[in-house]
Scaffold this active site. Structure first.
Site, PDB file in Angstrom:
ATOM      1  N   CYS A  33      -4.816   2.184  -3.679  1.00  0.00           N
ATOM      2  CA  CYS A  33      -3.602   2.768  -3.059  1.00  0.00           C
ATOM      3  C   CYS A  33      -2.423   1.816  -3.191  1.00  0.00           C
ATOM      4  O   CYS A  33      -1.592   1.713  -2.269  1.00  0.00           O
ATOM      5  CB  CYS A  33      -3.832   3.121  -1.587  1.00  0.00           C
ATOM      6  SG  CYS A  33      -5.034   4.389  -1.344  1.00  0.00           S
ATOM      7  N   HIS A  62       0.872  -1.181   0.000  1.00  0.00           N
ATOM      8  CA  HIS A  62       0.000   0.000   0.000  1.00  0.00           C
ATOM      9  C   HIS A  62       0.913   1.236   0.000  1.00  0.00           C
ATOM     10  O   HIS A  62       2.024   1.195   0.548  1.00  0.00           O
ATOM     11  CB  HIS A  62      -0.819  -0.055   1.292  1.00  0.00           C
ATOM     12  CG  HIS A  62      -1.888   0.975   1.414  1.00  0.00           C
ATOM     13  ND1 HIS A  62      -1.627   2.273   1.792  1.00  0.00           N
ATOM     14  CD2 HIS A  62      -3.226   0.900   1.227  1.00  0.00           C
ATOM     15  CE1 HIS A  62      -2.763   2.949   1.844  1.00  0.00           C
ATOM     16  NE2 HIS A  62      -3.752   2.145   1.501  1.00  0.00           N
ATOM     17  N   ASP A 107       3.229  -4.458   8.134  1.00  0.00           N
ATOM     18  CA  ASP A 107       1.967  -3.724   8.063  1.00  0.00           C
ATOM     19  C   ASP A 107       0.831  -4.744   8.202  1.00  0.00           C
ATOM     20  O   ASP A 107       0.519  -5.477   7.279  1.00  0.00           O
ATOM     21  CB  ASP A 107       1.907  -2.991   6.707  1.00  0.00           C
ATOM     22  CG  ASP A 107       0.580  -2.289   6.493  1.00  0.00           C
ATOM     23  OD1 ASP A 107      -0.295  -2.372   7.384  1.00  0.00           O
ATOM     24  OD2 ASP A 107       0.424  -1.658   5.436  1.00  0.00           O
ATOM     25  N   LYS A 139     -10.321  -0.701  10.387  1.00  0.00           N
ATOM     26  CA  LYS A 139     -10.444  -1.920   9.573  1.00  0.00           C
ATOM     27  C   LYS A 139     -10.622  -3.140  10.464  1.00  0.00           C
ATOM     28  O   LYS A 139     -10.494  -4.274  10.026  1.00  0.00           O
ATOM     29  CB  LYS A 139      -9.219  -2.075   8.686  1.00  0.00           C
ATOM     30  CG  LYS A 139      -9.097  -0.906   7.704  1.00  0.00           C
ATOM     31  CD  LYS A 139      -8.033  -1.117   6.683  1.00  0.00           C
ATOM     32  CE  LYS A 139      -7.567   0.195   6.104  1.00  0.00           C
ATOM     33  NZ  LYS A 139      -8.009   0.445   4.757  1.00  0.00           N
TER      34      LYS A 139
HETATM   35  N1  PMP Z   1      -1.771  -0.642   4.756  1.00  0.00           N
HETATM   36  C1  PMP Z   1      -2.697  -1.400   4.178  1.00  0.00           C
HETATM   37  C2  PMP Z   1      -2.344  -2.797   3.762  1.00  0.00           C
HETATM   38  C3  PMP Z   1      -3.973  -0.897   3.957  1.00  0.00           C
HETATM   39  O1  PMP Z   1      -4.901  -1.649   3.375  1.00  0.00           O
HETATM   40  C4  PMP Z   1      -4.260   0.436   4.354  1.00  0.00           C
HETATM   41  C5  PMP Z   1      -5.624   1.056   4.110  1.00  0.00           C
HETATM   42  N2  PMP Z   1      -6.241   0.708   2.925  1.00  0.00           N
HETATM   43  C6  PMP Z   1      -3.254   1.177   4.965  1.00  0.00           C
HETATM   44  C7  PMP Z   1      -2.019   0.617   5.155  1.00  0.00           C
HETATM   45  C8  PMP Z   1      -3.493   2.590   5.430  1.00  0.00           C
HETATM   46  O2  PMP Z   1      -4.410   2.579   6.462  1.00  0.00           O
HETATM   47  P1  PMP Z   1      -5.011   3.953   7.043  1.00  0.00           P
HETATM   48  O3  PMP Z   1      -5.537   4.693   5.881  1.00  0.00           O
HETATM   49  O4  PMP Z   1      -6.077   3.493   7.978  1.00  0.00           O
HETATM   50  O5  PMP Z   1      -3.895   4.654   7.728  1.00  0.00           O
END
Ligand code: PMP
Length: 558
Positions: A380, A125, A209, A235
């Site tokens: 993303c 991401h 992550d 999440k």
């Molecule tokens: N890492 C991963 C694997 C994600 O799926 C996401 C959110 N889609 C993030 C990081 C970023 O998370 P946040 O926007 O809640 O900071």
């Protein structure tokens, strides 16, 4: 092993715990990788704290404030328990995974690192790419990519060969390994224990992550053996704006705080400050107390139900894949992925796919109109989607509250949408073609997105098309979540997009432009016009930016 009937009961029991489903909603929510629905106890804990026990934490000494601090710190214990941290002081509360990774990357200096290479997995991401790029720039380090393997049938795969290659890339020059526990596009569970073991062998820091993992599987940071593990509350059934950065205590001690302010210090003068020990040294300012209170409940729920959640989601994933297979949807995320002997399962319930013979963007819009909440785009993870050779893909993501009925409804909608789009592609008439500019009236009259979208797709065939040779940097318009080219050819504005939906929008704008007297073209309010046609509400923020760019070009005469 649960029987089929037990699994169905399990999913219904989970669903009851989510107020989102208490009011009958036609919506099939399959976008939990973006954000999950909120657990009943999360909602009530946030409400109770706000209405009965609200006070700031770590500040006042009166009973209400002390009780609030205790509750807040109990949340730290609960989160530590969820991921088997050694101690609660290893849990830093942040605003989410993004802030957690930034906190780590911004807090590192050369003295904490062995080597010059930051290894990032190809499917990361953006939140797990950009902070490392900034660190590499700041400290003069190199970014190196752990690539997936290419496979003609299914795009990208993670196989035993990939795994061995990655292990060999984690060498003596590696300073940092940054890898997701679970990919937010592919749903693959990476064998992070083995990767972290290798990182530790060569003296590299490992940052995992866990954003897409925590709500779906057992996470044990001791077993993983990483140095840092990050995730977001929203999440995992908790509120937005709260997240976690777990680090081994000595790693947190070495890290510099990048956010400075109240409560993170034990002593301040105008010449400097002495920071508190972790975790408070990273929690400058009044924290998101409500978020943390909600997170506590979510963490407890997941810890108490991990096995059932995993069993249910794995069963539902299998059910979904079998149904998609019967539809011959090209799911590139499912292939010869190595199953890690140390992980019980190799995937969580995330399926990304592109359909064969149907425009993906149009399919996504058609599914929205059929009350299916799913995600379309690059998730993303642009480098990954680029590597897959596509502009964007559709993604469904499951959580414990999803049921087989959701999947049946989704697959039924998918089948109908594909059939509708195929039959639309075969009909080349605008219908009914009764008067000039009849399309304008048809668009206005269409009283739901499904019908408006259908009109757009029909209209896309009327777009004065820009020849292939003229689709270049000069004619390209950015944004729109699709490729767009626009250029004047003689007296006519011509355009093209790889998305049929966007071709429809272009047709609306260009046909209107063409119909206006040339003196009126500059003054005409195209945005207002799209609003009048009832189209505005159906575009994402990203696409709206792109449409704005198209309109700017029109106003300049392209
Ligand atoms: N890492 C991963 C694997 C994600 O799926 C996401 C959110 N889609 C993030 C990081 C970023 O998370 P946040 O926007 O809640 O900071």
């Amino acid at each position: 092993m649960h029987s089929q009937a037990e699994m169905i009961q399990l999913s219904l029991n989970f669903r009851k715990r989510f107020p989102f489903y208490h009011n009958a909603t036609p919506m099939v929510y399959l976008d939990s990788a973006a954000t999950t629905q909120k657990l009943d106890k999360v909602v009530s804990a946030v409400h109770d704290f706000s209405s009965k026990r609200n006070a700031s934490v770590h500040r006042g000494a009166y009973p209400l404030a002390n009780a609030a601090t205790k509750e807040y710190e109990r949340a730290r214990n609960e989160v530590a328990h969820l991921i088997s941290a050694n101690e609660a002081s290893e849990i830093v509360f942040t605003s989410g995974a993004t802030e957690s990774i930034n906190l780590i990357a911004n807090g590192l200096d050369k003295a904490q690192l062995n080597g010059n290479k930051i290894l990032i997995c190809e499917s990361e991401h953006h939140a797990n790419i950009l902070p490392w790029q900034a660190l590499a720039k700041r400290l003069g380090m190199q970014i190196s990519i752990l690539k997936l393997d290419r496979c003609r049938r299914s795009g990208l795969v993670f196989t035993e060969t990939t795994f061995q290659r990655w292990l060999s890339q984690i060498d003596d020059d590696t300073a940092i390994l940054a890898c997701a526990h679970v990919s937010n596009v592919l749903g693959v569970i990476y064998p992070v224990p083995s990767l972290c073991e290798q990182a530790s062998r060569v003296g590299a820091l490992s940052v995992i992550d866990g954003t897409q993992a925590v709500a779906h599987m057992l996470v044990n940071v001791q077993h993983i053996g990483c140095d840092f593990y990050v995730f977001s509350g929203h999440k995992m059934y908790a509120p937005t704006g709260v997240g976690v950065c777990w680090g081994k205590y000595e790693r947190l001690e070495a890290l510099s705080p990048s956010k400075l302010g109240g409560e993170m210090v034990s002593k301040v003068s105008f010449s400097g400050y002495t920071a508190q020990p972790p975790p408070l040294k990273f929690e400058a300012g009044t924290p998101n107390i409500l978020g943390v209170i909600g997170l506590r409940e979510a963490a407890r729920f997941i810890r108490e139900n991990t096995q059932d959640i995993q069993a249910h989601e794995t069963q539902l994933l299998g059910y979904t894949l079998a149904k998609l297979k019967a539809l011959s949807i090209n799911c590139f995320s499912y292939s010869s992925v190595r199953s890690d002997e140390r992980a019980e399962h190799s995937h969580i319930g995330i399926i990304s796919f592109v359909p064969i013979d149907v425009d993906s963007d149009a399919l996504a819009h058609s599914l929205y109109a059929k009350d299916i909440a799913l995600r379309y785009g690059q998730h993303c993870a642009m480098p990954l989607v680029d590597a897959l050779g596509m502009k964007a893909c559709l993604r469904i993501s499951l959580a414990c509250y999803n049921t087989q009925a959701d999947i049946d409804q989704f697959v039924d909608a998918l089948e109908r949408a594909i059939n509708e789009l195929k039959s639309l592609a075969n009909s080349d008439q605008l219908e009914p073609q009764d008067a000039e500019n009849a399309w304008e009236q048809h668009l206005k009259d269409a009283n739901n997105w499904s019908e408006k979208h259908r009109q757009l797709l029909l209209l896309s065939k009327q777009l004065p098309s820009l020849p292939n040779a003229l689709r270049n940097k000069d004619s390209e318009v950015h944004g729109c979540e699709a490729q767009v080219w626009l250029k004047k050819q003689g007296d006519t504005l011509c355009a093209h997009s790889d998305s049929k939906t966007v071709r429809g929008i272009l047709a609306v704008l260009l046909l209107k432009h063409q119909a206006l007297a040339s003196a009126d073209r500059k003054r005409f309010d195209y945005s207002q016009y799209l609003r009048e046609l009832g189209l505005e509400n159906y575009f994402s923020a990203g696409r709206k930016d792109g449409i704005r760019n198209i309109i700017n070009r029109l106003e300049q005469g392209a």
